[in-house]
Design an enzyme around this catalytic site. Structure first.
Site, PDB file in Angstrom:
ATOM      1  N   GLN A  11      45.255  33.525  45.744  1.00 33.84           N
ATOM      2  CA  GLN A  11      46.681  33.781  45.637  1.00 33.84           C
ATOM      3  C   GLN A  11      47.250  34.158  46.999  1.00 33.84           C
ATOM      4  OE1 GLN A  11      47.561  36.195  42.260  1.00 33.84           O
ATOM      5  NE2 GLN A  11      49.626  36.711  42.943  1.00 33.84           N
ATOM      6  N   SER A  90      38.660  34.844  45.354  1.00 33.80           N
ATOM      7  CA  SER A  90      39.314  35.535  44.238  1.00 33.80           C
ATOM      8  C   SER A  90      39.735  34.533  43.162  1.00 33.80           C
ATOM      9  CB  SER A  90      40.508  36.349  44.765  1.00 33.80           C
ATOM     10  OG  SER A  90      41.045  37.161  43.748  1.00 33.80           O
ATOM     11  N   LEU A  91      41.021  34.280  43.018  1.00 37.14           N
ATOM     12  CA  LEU A  91      41.524  33.307  42.053  1.00 37.14           C
ATOM     13  C   LEU A  91      40.821  31.961  42.202  1.00 37.14           C
ATOM     14  CD1 LEU A  91      43.689  32.207  40.029  1.00 37.14           C
ATOM     15  CD2 LEU A  91      45.121  31.782  42.038  1.00 37.14           C
ATOM     16  N   ARG A 115      44.728  35.922  32.977  1.00 46.39           N
ATOM     17  CA  ARG A 115      44.317  36.826  34.062  1.00 46.39           C
ATOM     18  C   ARG A 115      45.523  37.282  34.869  1.00 46.39           C
ATOM     19  NH1 ARG A 115      42.744  36.038  39.590  1.00 46.39           N
ATOM     20  NH2 ARG A 115      40.906  37.243  40.263  1.00 46.39           N
ATOM     21  N   HIS A 196      41.862  43.937  43.221  1.00 49.12           N
ATOM     22  CA  HIS A 196      40.486  44.230  43.616  1.00 49.12           C
ATOM     23  C   HIS A 196      40.279  45.715  43.919  1.00 49.12           C
ATOM     24  CE1 HIS A 196      39.552  40.042  43.426  1.00 49.12           C
ATOM     25  NE2 HIS A 196      40.591  39.768  44.187  1.00 49.12           N
ATOM     26  N   GLN A 245      34.936  40.926  39.075  1.00 49.02           N
ATOM     27  CA  GLN A 245      35.651  40.452  40.256  1.00 49.02           C
ATOM     28  C   GLN A 245      37.070  40.989  40.348  1.00 49.02           C
ATOM     29  OE1 GLN A 245      38.248  37.525  40.485  1.00 49.02           O
ATOM     30  NE2 GLN A 245      37.077  36.057  41.714  1.00 49.02           N
TER      31      GLN A 245
END
Length: 324
Positions: A11, A90-91, A115, A196, A245
């Site tokens: 992102q 991440s994403l 999510r 995170h 995560q």
């Protein structure tokens, strides 16, 4: 012959018009966008292709990014270019899993839509923040953050770039401490939450429940997880890693070094932006790095790499019409 890995951005890389040329020129890419728009509660084509305020809103960004990146992936796979390993920031890890054959494209889109909503609402607006720490290595940041309440490491992006996250006031106050300790700059990031960090644990719990109904299989192609920076070949642990995560550090630099140690010498960043290419320059200049975000780049990169790679279609679990 090159050993190739596909990398997917996270992102923040999103941009209006991403993958639009693939939608217009590729049957495979168009099918991904059309299917995603059918299963989502909004038209992802409008979010990706037209000027709007929703593209930068987490609950829309995530599904839009995954759709665009997978649309590009399916076109370049049609041309015969496949990876030997995948990873995503991440994403982007959901794209990596779909490219690795562990989850179907539409299940990836469904999951990141959920999510995104969970993450958007995990912490009250204005209570969290993130900042990039430049010019300081990870171990130094770790030592300082360890003594600061409410601040955590979100990302190990590359040498000299660490992202911190947590409570807004604590993150803001930590800037002076980090600069005094030697950081060149501490830059606030324009994000909607303390991603995170432990503040995202409520989102992780909801994601865990959602993932119970999503089929996740053993990857056909190994992928590297953000949580441990290790290669994952078993499907059993993937859901647990995806839950962790959300609230744990993204060990991107460590993951890239793992891939290089496994013999990967060529990386292809798939999707908008050039963030991952920038990280790679600071991590290891000896490997080859390519980007595919436009049709022209796909022509150039596929043309070059297919000369070095045997053309063949690996057997893919879950490769069905829903993947399109």
């Amino acid at each position: 012959m090159s050993r190739i890995a596909f990398l997917y951005p996270g992102q923040g890389a999103q941009e209006v018009g991403m993958a639009e040329d693939f939608y217009e020129k590729s049957i495979e890419a168009k099918a991904v966008f059309d299917s995603a728009s059918d299963i989502l509660d909004f038209d992802v084509r409008e979010i990706c292709f037209q000027e709007n305020e929703l593209l930068d809103k987490t609950e829309y960004t995530q599904a839009a990014m995954v759709t665009a990146c997978l649309a590009i992936t399916r076109e370049i796979e049609k041309r015969g270019l496949y990876p030997e390993m995948t990873a995503g920031l991440s994403l982007g890890e959901y794209c990596a899993l779909a490219a690795a054959g562990s989850i179907s494209d539409m299940d990836a889109v469904r999951t990141v839509r959920a999510r995104g909503i969970f993450m958007e609402h995990a912490a009250p607006e204005g209570t969290g923040a993130m900042a990039a720490v430049l010019g300081m290595d990870g171990e130094a940041v770790e030592r300082i953050v360890h003594d600061l309440e409410g601040v955590f490491i979100a990302n190990y992006n590359c040498p000299g770039q660490i992202v911190i996250t947590g409570e807004k006031e604590a993150v803001n106050q930590s800037a002076a401490v980090l600069k005094e300790a030697g950081a060149r700059r501490v830059l606030p990031l324009k994000v909607s939450g303390p991603f995170h960090s432990p503040m995202m644990e409520p989102a992780g719990k909801k994601l865990e429940e959602f993932l119970e109904k999503i089929p996740v299989k053993e990857p056909v192609i190994p992928y590297v997880t953000n949580v441990t920076a290790k290669v994952v070949e078993s499907g059993e642990s993937i859901k647990d890693l995806l839950v962790k995560q959300v609230s744990s550090s993204v060990r991107w630099e460590q993951g890239i070094r793992t891939m290089i140690a496994q013999g990967i010498d060529t990386f292809v960043e798939i999707g908008p932006g050039k963030t991952l290419s920038g990280f790679m320059k600071k991590t290891d200049k000896n490997v080859k790095m390519y980007r595919i975000s436009t049709w022209e780049e796909a022509d150039a990169v596929c043309g070059e790499l297919l000369k070095q790679q045997k053309v063949g279609t690996p057997e893919r679990h879950g490769s069905s019409s829903e993947n399109m």
